[in-house]
Design a protein around this motif. Sequence first.
Motif, PDB file in Angstrom:
ATOM      1  N   LEU B  52      10.113   6.725 -35.256  1.00 48.19           N
ATOM      2  CA  LEU B  52      10.511   6.271 -33.917  1.00 48.19           C
ATOM      3  C   LEU B  52       9.303   5.823 -33.107  1.00 48.19           C
ATOM      4  N   LEU B  53       8.185   6.548 -33.293  1.00 47.38           N
ATOM      5  CA  LEU B  53       6.989   6.223 -32.519  1.00 47.38           C
ATOM      6  C   LEU B  53       6.142   5.152 -33.208  1.00 47.38           C
ATOM      7  N   GLU B  54       6.682   4.634 -34.318  1.00 43.89           N
ATOM      8  CA  GLU B  54       6.022   3.560 -35.069  1.00 43.89           C
ATOM      9  C   GLU B  54       4.634   3.971 -35.546  1.00 43.89           C
ATOM     10  N   ARG B  55       4.596   5.168 -36.138  1.00 51.04           N
ATOM     11  CA  ARG B  55       3.364   5.698 -36.733  1.00 51.04           C
ATOM     12  C   ARG B  55       3.656   6.071 -38.186  1.00 51.04           C
ATOM     13  N   PRO B  56       2.601   6.193 -39.009  1.00 50.20           N
ATOM     14  CA  PRO B  56       2.840   6.623 -40.393  1.00 50.20           C
ATOM     15  C   PRO B  56       3.410   8.047 -40.435  1.00 50.20           C
ATOM     16  N   GLU B  57       4.153   8.339 -41.471  1.00 47.87           N
ATOM     17  CA  GLU B  57       4.789   9.651 -41.603  1.00 47.87           C
ATOM     18  C   GLU B  57       3.789  10.794 -41.596  1.00 47.87           C
ATOM     19  N   ALA B  58       4.156  11.894 -40.938  1.00 49.55           N
ATOM     20  CA  ALA B  58       3.261  13.042 -40.873  1.00 49.55           C
ATOM     21  C   ALA B  58       3.332  13.884 -42.140  1.00 49.55           C
ATOM     22  N   GLY B  59       4.563  14.188 -42.595  1.00 48.69           N
ATOM     23  CA  GLY B  59       4.715  15.043 -43.772  1.00 48.69           C
ATOM     24  C   GLY B  59       4.564  16.510 -43.424  1.00 48.69           C
ATOM     25  N   PRO B  60       4.431  17.369 -44.450  1.00 53.53           N
ATOM     26  CA  PRO B  60       4.474  18.812 -44.209  1.00 53.53           C
ATOM     27  C   PRO B  60       3.185  19.410 -43.655  1.00 53.53           C
ATOM     28  N   GLU B  61       2.118  18.616 -43.563  1.00 56.31           N
ATOM     29  CA  GLU B  61       0.879  19.135 -42.952  1.00 56.31           C
ATOM     30  C   GLU B  61       0.745  18.524 -41.560  1.00 56.31           C
ATOM     31  N   VAL B  62       0.213  19.310 -40.614  1.00 55.40           N
ATOM     32  CA  VAL B  62       0.042  18.775 -39.261  1.00 55.40           C
ATOM     33  C   VAL B  62      -0.867  17.548 -39.308  1.00 55.40           C
ATOM     34  N   LYS B  63      -0.423  16.469 -38.682  1.00 52.15           N
ATOM     35  CA  LYS B  63      -1.173  15.218 -38.756  1.00 52.15           C
ATOM     36  C   LYS B  63      -1.282  14.597 -37.360  1.00 52.15           C
ATOM     37  N   LEU B  64      -2.437  14.023 -37.071  1.00 52.67           N
ATOM     38  CA  LEU B  64      -2.639  13.366 -35.781  1.00 52.67           C
ATOM     39  C   LEU B  64      -1.955  12.002 -35.807  1.00 52.67           C
ATOM     40  N   LEU B  65      -1.013  11.777 -34.882  1.00 54.28           N
ATOM     41  CA  LEU B  65      -0.333  10.480 -34.835  1.00 54.28           C
ATOM     42  C   LEU B  65      -1.099   9.515 -33.948  1.00 54.28           C
ATOM     43  N   GLU B  66      -1.563  10.019 -32.818  1.00 52.62           N
ATOM     44  CA  GLU B  66      -2.371   9.229 -31.899  1.00 52.62           C
ATOM     45  C   GLU B  66      -3.066  10.218 -30.973  1.00 52.62           C
ATOM     46  N   GLU B  67      -3.848   9.717 -30.026  1.00 54.04           N
ATOM     47  CA  GLU B  67      -4.630  10.640 -29.216  1.00 54.04           C
ATOM     48  C   GLU B  67      -3.751  11.723 -28.582  1.00 54.04           C
ATOM     49  N   ASN B  68      -4.114  12.977 -28.810  1.00 54.07           N
ATOM     50  CA  ASN B  68      -3.423  14.138 -28.239  1.00 54.07           C
ATOM     51  C   ASN B  68      -2.007  14.369 -28.760  1.00 54.07           C
ATOM     52  N   LEU B  69      -1.594  13.616 -29.775  1.00 51.15           N
ATOM     53  CA  LEU B  69      -0.246  13.828 -30.303  1.00 51.15           C
ATOM     54  C   LEU B  69      -0.282  14.088 -31.808  1.00 51.15           C
ATOM     55  N   TRP B  70       0.187  15.272 -32.195  1.00 48.30           N
ATOM     56  CA  TRP B  70       0.266  15.646 -33.609  1.00 48.30           C
ATOM     57  C   TRP B  70       1.738  15.813 -33.991  1.00 48.30           C
ATOM     58  N   ALA B  71       2.025  15.671 -35.274  1.00 49.22           N
ATOM     59  CA  ALA B  71       3.390  15.892 -35.742  1.00 49.22           C
ATOM     60  C   ALA B  71       3.353  16.625 -37.069  1.00 49.22           C
ATOM     61  N   VAL B  72       4.459  17.340 -37.361  1.00 47.29           N
ATOM     62  CA  VAL B  72       4.586  18.001 -38.652  1.00 47.29           C
ATOM     63  C   VAL B  72       6.078  18.110 -38.974  1.00 47.29           C
ATOM     64  N   ASP B  73       6.403  17.944 -40.256  1.00 44.58           N
ATOM     65  CA  ASP B  73       7.767  18.180 -40.709  1.00 44.58           C
ATOM     66  C   ASP B  73       7.723  19.500 -41.477  1.00 44.58           C
ATOM     67  N   VAL B  74       8.246  20.543 -40.867  1.00 45.32           N
ATOM     68  CA  VAL B  74       8.129  21.883 -41.452  1.00 45.32           C
ATOM     69  C   VAL B  74       9.136  22.031 -42.590  1.00 45.32           C
ATOM     70  N   ARG B  75       8.621  22.231 -43.814  1.00 45.57           N
ATOM     71  CA  ARG B  75       9.504  22.319 -44.981  1.00 45.57           C
ATOM     72  C   ARG B  75       9.339  23.669 -45.666  1.00 45.57           C
ATOM     73  N   PRO B  76      10.418  24.175 -46.272  1.00 48.25           N
ATOM     74  CA  PRO B  76      10.420  25.549 -46.772  1.00 48.25           C
ATOM     75  C   PRO B  76       9.322  25.839 -47.797  1.00 48.25           C
ATOM     76  N   GLN B  77       9.161  24.945 -48.766  1.00 50.55           N
ATOM     77  CA  GLN B  77       8.238  25.279 -49.837  1.00 50.55           C
ATOM     78  C   GLN B  77       6.814  25.475 -49.316  1.00 50.55           C
ATOM     79  N   GLU B  78       6.369  24.523 -48.496  1.00 50.64           N
ATOM     80  CA  GLU B  78       5.016  24.597 -47.965  1.00 50.64           C
ATOM     81  C   GLU B  78       4.871  25.766 -46.991  1.00 50.64           C
ATOM     82  N   ALA B  79       5.926  25.970 -46.172  1.00 50.99           N
ATOM     83  CA  ALA B  79       5.868  27.057 -45.196  1.00 50.99           C
ATOM     84  C   ALA B  79       5.807  28.397 -45.918  1.00 50.99           C
ATOM     85  N   MET B  80       6.599  28.506 -46.990  1.00 54.33           N
ATOM     86  CA  MET B  80       6.612  29.745 -47.769  1.00 54.33           C
ATOM     87  C   MET B  80       5.231  30.017 -48.348  1.00 54.33           C
TER      88      MET B  80
END
Lengths: 370, 306
Positions: B52-80
Amino acid sequence: MTALQAALANKRVLICVGSGGVGKTTVAATLALRAAVDGRPSIVCTIDPAKRLANSLGLSGLGNTEAEVPASALEPLGVTPKAALHAMMLDMKATWDDLITRVAPPEQRERIFANRFYQSLSTALAGSQEYIAMEKVWDLRRRTDYELVVLDTPPTAHALDFLDAPNRVLDFLDNEAAKWLLTPALKAGKVGLSLFNLGGSYVTRALSRFTGTEMLQELSSFMLTLSSMNEGFRERARGVRELLEDKSTGFVLVTSPNPERLDEAIHFHKLLRQNRMEMTAIVVNRVHPLPTQAEWADAATLTPTRRAKVEETLRELQVLAQQDLEGMAQLRAACPGTPLIQVPRFGLDVHDLVALWGTGRYLLGDDVLA
Amino acid sequence: MAGLLDKRLWIVSGKGGVGKTTVAAALALASVRAGRRTLVCEVNTQERVSRLLERPEAGPEVKLLEENLWAVDVRPQEAMREYGLMVLRFETLYKTVFENRLVRYFLRFIPSLQELVLLGKILFHLQEKLPDGRWKYDTLVLDAPATGHAISFLSVPQVLLQTVPPGPMTREALKMRDLLVDPTVTAAVLVALPEEMPVNEALELHAALKDRVHIRTHAAVLNQAFPQRFTEADLEALAGHPELKRVAQAHHDRASQAVLAGTKLERNLHAPVYTVPRLFVPSFGREAVETVMGHLNALVTGGTGA
């Protein structure tokens, strides 16, 4: 004959799947209604219908039981159904309790109901709602004379939960690991110690650091109690899985044409196909029709203020219709070979029988969106 | 009315299909705009915020999308894995235990363990600090699952505390619950469409959050509302144009529905309702999210509703 017409005439079970908020309940109710009108005794199992829909189906104030939709309720449609339409509202907890009552030896029941793991199994465990809904359909198919059972599935957080649910239960019972864990204790007539037959093994000790020792003990005791019901459970879980793959079972994937729902629908379709489930049709609900040339021409004859308001509305509808057209094209390309059926967006929510009837005309191809 | 900036964990939920992700993305942008380091979390779903924000996918690790904005897709396997490593400390120990067939089998049947580790990871990020002692993320926006799943997801700590004998899992659960119920930390934003079911679900969600999880509803967002356009006189004047009258009537009905829905939400939630108009744009991307953000400014910074 359209895909859904054929399915309504021949299938024994139709399962409506899709993400939340796309109109699954409406589609499920409409399919059962049409089948009954055409002469096949039918039942729709819904999870949590809108209040007005529940009222119009005569479902208000009912528990987890089958109820006939009274013929008088169908009068406003101007049709006389050739067979009875039944409906039921699935209560997940009550269905789990029924299942245990049927399967468990009487002396075990109270112990199971009181177990804290059971309480969360029946309400909170991922996939457990999906499993129990399927189990209900299997049960209805076996015990009753309905020619068609239509299931409105729970809003699935993850498509895989739904497909995986019977396998989880079967795995639980058939798994070599479980047998190895449980058998010695069963033979010895002990409860709850089996896991620790592994002794103070490295793995067990590390695992209990993760969960706590008591937790392991209590869970293994619960698994032992359940294992006394193995045969009954296994038979049913296998029945459920066979039902999912049976030739007389069809899946109707319901979606709406906006991009985020479509992504989920395409993903779901792929998983169903991979799991060899029969895709009867994809229903795309709430599609906006393109404003016609006649409407634009007519609008041009209005007084300036009204003309501006009407034209703005038509322009907005055009944007929505174009988005939907693109969505449909994307869906068609991603799901080759599966019939697509479009239902237009009606003015208001579809919550009564007359509106269901209108939806049915599109589902069965009496009306087609231009 | 105090804005969301007084809180650190913003939980966005509502019925499926109401635009939760769009609202979550808009709120995250507003938080960044207010100068706050912001992490937006999606939970085990097909990642959409970054797109939606027209940035590359973050995936299961916290990733910087742009200044001061991070994203993460929390998934069971990695979280476990992260949770397991936190508890078991050593990679080799983790491998021995978690890659053991028997253990993997066993873990699947521990009720709510998956939800616990997902929520655990999210709340772990909420408490992360920078070397200088400041919060690593000032705001965490949680794009929570839809109603029913949100309730079971957020009540996992409570359920575990009642279900599971005391041990490491319950200690984690207790910490999580304390964060969720702290009104100075956590606020829920409920999203609804101006239709019967989404409004009813928002009310149910409100009651369940209040009674079962003890999370307060901070505000509601009434999304995709049609503004009033046609007067009764307009409709009457269109009597001779049946097709256009149908179009106008449908618009009029949806606008009235939006007013009713707003009133119903306000009365029952005892919280302010912020209305976002339906947008008519060819494709829904960053520009649209920024428009939505404009309508939610007062919700974030405080002051009266739009």
